[in-house]
Scaffold this active site. Sequence first.
Site, short mmCIF file in Angstrom:
data_model
loop_
_atom_site.label_atom_id
_atom_site.label_comp_id
_atom_site.label_asym_id
_atom_site.label_seq_id
_atom_site.Cartn_x
_atom_site.Cartn_y
_atom_site.Cartn_z
N LYS A 90 0.83 -1.20 0.00
CA LYS A 90 0.00 0.00 0.00
C LYS A 90 0.87 1.26 0.00
O LYS A 90 0.63 2.20 -0.76
CB LYS A 90 -0.93 -0.03 1.22
CG LYS A 90 -1.80 1.21 1.39
CD LYS A 90 -1.32 2.06 2.54
CE LYS A 90 -2.28 3.22 2.80
NZ LYS A 90 -1.67 4.22 3.72
N ASN A 91 1.91 1.29 0.84
CA ASN A 91 2.72 2.50 0.96
C ASN A 91 3.61 2.74 -0.26
O ASN A 91 4.16 3.83 -0.41
CB ASN A 91 3.57 2.46 2.24
CG ASN A 91 2.72 2.64 3.48
OD1 ASN A 91 1.62 3.19 3.43
ND2 ASN A 91 3.21 2.15 4.61
N ARG B 292 -3.90 10.42 2.74
CA ARG B 292 -2.68 11.17 3.05
C ARG B 292 -1.77 11.28 1.83
O ARG B 292 -1.13 12.30 1.59
CB ARG B 292 -1.94 10.46 4.19
CG ARG B 292 -0.66 11.14 4.66
CD ARG B 292 -0.95 12.41 5.40
NE ARG B 292 0.28 13.07 5.84
CZ ARG B 292 0.31 14.29 6.33
NH1 ARG B 292 -0.80 15.00 6.43
NH2 ARG B 292 1.44 14.84 6.71
N CYS C 168 -5.23 9.19 8.02
CA CYS C 168 -5.48 8.87 9.42
C CYS C 168 -5.01 9.99 10.34
O CYS C 168 -4.01 10.65 10.07
CB CYS C 168 -4.73 7.58 9.80
SG CYS C 168 -5.28 6.13 8.88
N ARG D 291 1.31 15.83 11.42
CA ARG D 291 2.13 15.26 10.35
C ARG D 291 2.32 16.34 9.30
O ARG D 291 1.80 16.27 8.19
CB ARG D 291 1.45 14.02 9.75
CG ARG D 291 1.32 12.87 10.72
CD ARG D 291 1.02 11.58 10.01
NE ARG D 291 -0.34 11.50 9.53
CZ ARG D 291 -0.81 10.52 8.77
NH1 ARG D 291 -0.01 9.54 8.38
NH2 ARG D 291 -2.07 10.50 8.36
N PRO D 292 3.07 17.39 9.65
CA PRO D 292 3.19 18.53 8.74
C PRO D 292 3.94 18.16 7.47
O PRO D 292 4.74 17.21 7.45
CB PRO D 292 3.99 19.55 9.56
CG PRO D 292 4.74 18.73 10.57
CD PRO D 292 3.86 17.55 10.89
N ILE D 293 3.68 18.92 6.39
CA ILE D 293 4.38 18.66 5.13
C ILE D 293 5.45 19.74 4.89
O ILE D 293 5.81 20.02 3.77
CB ILE D 293 3.40 18.57 3.96
CG1 ILE D 293 2.60 19.87 3.78
CG2 ILE D 293 2.46 17.39 4.13
CD1 ILE D 293 1.81 19.90 2.48
N ASP D 294 5.94 20.32 5.99
CA ASP D 294 6.92 21.40 5.83
C ASP D 294 8.20 20.93 5.17
O ASP D 294 8.84 21.68 4.42
CB ASP D 294 7.24 22.05 7.19
CG ASP D 294 7.68 21.06 8.25
OD1 ASP D 294 7.23 19.90 8.20
OD2 ASP D 294 8.47 21.44 9.13
N LEU D 295 8.60 19.65 5.39
CA LEU D 295 9.82 19.15 4.74
C LEU D 295 9.63 19.06 3.23
O LEU D 295 10.57 19.34 2.47
CB LEU D 295 10.20 17.79 5.31
CG LEU D 295 10.66 17.75 6.77
CD1 LEU D 295 10.94 16.32 7.19
CD2 LEU D 295 11.91 18.61 6.96
N ASP E 207 4.16 1.47 11.77
CA ASP E 207 2.93 0.87 11.25
C ASP E 207 2.68 -0.53 11.81
O ASP E 207 1.59 -1.07 11.62
CB ASP E 207 2.97 0.80 9.72
CG ASP E 207 2.60 2.12 9.07
OD1 ASP E 207 2.29 3.08 9.80
OD2 ASP E 207 2.61 2.20 7.83
N ILE F 67 7.84 7.75 16.36
CA ILE F 67 7.47 8.39 15.11
C ILE F 67 6.17 9.19 15.28
O ILE F 67 6.11 10.38 14.98
CB ILE F 67 7.30 7.35 13.97
CG1 ILE F 67 8.49 6.38 13.95
CG2 ILE F 67 7.11 8.06 12.63
CD1 ILE F 67 9.82 7.00 13.64
N ARG G 267 -8.84 0.84 3.60
CA ARG G 267 -7.86 1.69 2.91
C ARG G 267 -6.55 0.96 2.68
O ARG G 267 -5.79 1.32 1.78
CB ARG G 267 -7.56 2.96 3.74
CG ARG G 267 -8.62 4.04 3.69
CD ARG G 267 -8.13 5.30 4.40
NE ARG G 267 -6.81 5.65 3.89
CZ ARG G 267 -5.78 5.99 4.67
NH1 ARG G 267 -5.90 6.02 5.97
NH2 ARG G 267 -4.63 6.31 4.12
#
Length: 419
Positions: A22-23, A92, A116, A121-125, A306, A328, A398
């Site tokens: 999935k990932n 996500r 989820c 879980r910021p997307i700043d990176l 996970d 994490i 999902r």
Amino acid sequence: MRKIVINGGKSLKGHVAVSGAKNSVVALIPAIILADDIVTLDGVPAISDVDSLVEIIEIMGCQVKRSGETLEIDPRGVKNIPLPYGKINSLRASYYFYGSLLGRFAEATVGLPGGCDLGPRPIDLHLKAFEAMGAKVSYEGESMRLATDGQPLQGAHIYMDTVSVGATINTMIAATKAKGRTVIENAAREPEIIDVATLLNNMGAKIRGAGTDVISIEGVDSLHGTRHQVIPDRIEAGSYIAMAAAIGEGVHITNVLYEHLESFIAKLEEMGVRMTIDEDSVFVEKQEQLKAVSVKTSPYPGFATDLQQPITPLLLTAQGRGTIIDTIYEKRVNHVAEMARMGADITVTGGQIVYHAPNKLTGAPVKATDLRAGAALVTAGLMAEGTTEISNIEFILRGYSNIIEKLTALGADIKIIEE
């Protein structure tokens, strides 16, 4: 409303095959829109995240043919259109469209990502990397716009402040068609990153170092079509191995890559779980007395975040006391209250999960609060005496391909009902 209903206490026995990761696939599908010809994926899992991504790329102009586990995508007609918030916020992985659209059109307008709720879980990176390559960020309602004023992305030297799978993959996708060389330092090393890099390289990209902490990408002008086999899902594999150890009487799990699960299997061996590990499969025997252990997650090749929820029901069958610490996602503890509802002696104390075992679980109405919590509740329901009803099952669907059919074939009494 749909629910999963489990009549527990029935032992699992037989064979189950692990589906594609999935990932991986949630990044592979957005990456394909960079290609100039048809790309075929084999081993695509039957999960709702794939359904959502297919809907999105069809809206963009891709032609998609799906047959079983094979997905054929023709991206030649793709258009740069704003991607709708309603479709995007269901998963996500929608943020991978930032990288692929920037790489193809030097512009992207995409609804903010969902998925989820595991705490911040910021997307700043991701944004830091895109800005280093020349993109500017602006916000339009519930969408984010990234653009380079019509110029192609430029290669850059990027240091990831923290190890991030999503940011590493997204940067790699965007850099594939950037001008010049991009170097990603402190890159994540997960197998899914290698899988995405393999697809891109098979399409004509020039990526080196995937699977190490330094990845180098030489930008190319075009990418061609190819055929690609999705790697097995290590999280699904670990989930079924944990189920088999908890309530199995001999379960053979195939399409497993041991090297992707070394830290997880080492923890099971520490517990005393008896297994036979072959080249691409694991046979889990019926277990006797297991020892309580403590689990601490960390970036790959450490114990995967996970898998900390899917292993929890198995821990409840052991003898003694243990702790689970997720470094994490520290808020990944929502399964604890639901398992306590089923009779588990488990609490969250001082930012860590503490359990005392063995526990005898009783069926109860519970709620899946996220994907992997849902998987944990399925295992708990299989172990419990009586009937367990799990709501919010969309989270489970999902990420676990044909889970009802697979568990039924192993002897579980499990079904989905409509209310």
